[in-house]
Design an enzyme around this catalytic site. Structure first.
Site, PDB file in Angstrom:
ATOM      1  N   ASP A  55       0.756  -1.221  -0.101  1.00  0.00           N
ATOM      2  CA  ASP A  55      -0.032  -0.025   0.009  1.00  0.00           C
ATOM      3  C   ASP A  55       0.740   1.256   0.132  1.00  0.00           C
ATOM      4  O   ASP A  55       2.260   1.272   0.139  1.00  0.00           O
ATOM      5  CB  ASP A  55      -0.776  -0.172   1.187  1.00  0.00           C
ATOM      6  CG  ASP A  55      -2.049  -1.042   1.132  1.00  0.00           C
ATOM      7  OD1 ASP A  55      -2.237  -1.527   0.067  1.00  0.00           O
ATOM      8  OD2 ASP A  55      -2.326  -1.407   2.319  1.00  0.00           O
ATOM      9  N   TYR A 111       6.701  -9.823   6.769  1.00  0.00           N
ATOM     10  CA  TYR A 111       6.717  -8.400   6.987  1.00  0.00           C
ATOM     11  C   TYR A 111       7.204  -7.948   8.454  1.00  0.00           C
ATOM     12  O   TYR A 111       7.023  -8.686   9.307  1.00  0.00           O
ATOM     13  CB  TYR A 111       5.262  -8.040   6.991  1.00  0.00           C
ATOM     14  CG  TYR A 111       4.685  -7.675   5.744  1.00  0.00           C
ATOM     15  CD1 TYR A 111       4.515  -6.421   4.892  1.00  0.00           C
ATOM     16  CD2 TYR A 111       4.239  -8.737   4.946  1.00  0.00           C
ATOM     17  CE1 TYR A 111       4.198  -6.590   3.674  1.00  0.00           C
ATOM     18  CE2 TYR A 111       3.418  -8.812   3.687  1.00  0.00           C
ATOM     19  CZ  TYR A 111       3.664  -7.529   2.910  1.00  0.00           C
ATOM     20  OH  TYR A 111       3.045  -7.633   1.686  1.00  0.00           O
TER      21      TYR A 111
END
Length: 271
Positions: A55, A111
């Site tokens: 994003d 992540y």
């Protein structure tokens, strides 16, 4: 020949990784570089694909992209980086099978979320993170897409303290949209005492309990690693890595200075 690249980037200032019209994106910059160098004619004919999308404002150390080219001698990091802004750089390349799809072939992704940890009880965050490990329905931890299953397998969550910062590493077979950032929000709610472990367990049962969560800020999130079932013979580019290290150092100096500038903007009482 099909070539894969490991690409890193500072996501600040970009509207995510996936190409979009009229805004700056990571893929947009990559497409410009690859076409300017005549490595590809266009993304569609080159069958360009990536291991996933990030994003707006999210960073990456190891985004994997792949494309077809008849100029593999030019499809190397140091050449491609000559046409990229300093905030984006390739640092490894490999020849891969013709049907290689960096998204579909991936078996897991990792992540890392970095945040200030001074206001949280880290022991509570660690205990809560264990509840989320395993296969669960993460419908309460994502921005929903009606066409996708929300069941995912979180393989591990590691929480550690580094000075005044807390680093949360999350590895899963795949992730839903905003899943990592909403998990971080939930863990900090438990770590601050706003919610407890019983609530977190309820959140994993979306059929009987539903609650929306705001995702944690994008600037703390980095895609760290993408794993594949068969080893890929990556060739790391030492020159590209050294140049990236210099660029990152410049970023770090600038942000340290800006932190001091921000501190000086607010009048303080003399002590």
């Amino acid at each position: 020949m099909r070539v894969a690249l490991k690409v890193a980037y500072v996501g600040t200032g970009y509207h995510g990784s996936q190409v979009q019209p009229d805004v700056a994106t990571i893929e947009g910059e990559l497409f410009n570089a690859l076409t300017d160098l005549e490595i590809i004619d266009d993304p569609k004919s080159a069958r360009f694909s990536s291991s996933g999308r990030t994003d707006a404002g999210v960073h990456a150390r190891e985004q994997v992209v792949a494309f077809n080219t008849d100029k593999p001698n030019l499809a190397i990091p140091r050449v491609i980086n000559s046409k990229l802004p300093n905030s984006i750089w390739a640092w490894a390349h490999a020849e891969v099978p013709d049907d290689f799809d960096p998204r579909r072939w991936a078996v897991s992704r990792k992540y890392r979320y970095i945040m200030s940890g001074e206001q949280y009880d880290i022991s509570k965050i660690r205990a809560a993170s264990k509840i989320l490990v395993g296969e669960h329905d993460f419908a309460n931890f994502c921005s929903k897409d009606e066409d996708k299953s929300t069941v995912r397998n979180v393989e591990r969550i590691d929480v550690r303290v580094s000075g005044t910062l807390t680093k949360i590493d999350i590895q899963a077979n795949s992730f839903l949209w905003n899943m990592v950032r909403k998990i971080v929000t939930a863990l900090t709610m438990v770590g601050s005492g706003v919610r407890d472990e019983e609530w977190l367990t309820q959140m994993l049962d979306p059929e009987s309990y539903e609650e929306g969560l705001e995702p944690a800020s994008a600037y703390g999130l980095t895609l760290m690693e993408v794993k594949y079932p068969d080893p890929i013979d990556w060739c790391e580019d030492g020159y590209a890595i050294r140049r990236a290290d210099e660029n990152v150092h410049d970023y770090m100096v600038r942000h340290r200075v800006m932190a001091e500038v921000m501190e000086s903007l607010v009048p303080r009482e003399e002590r």
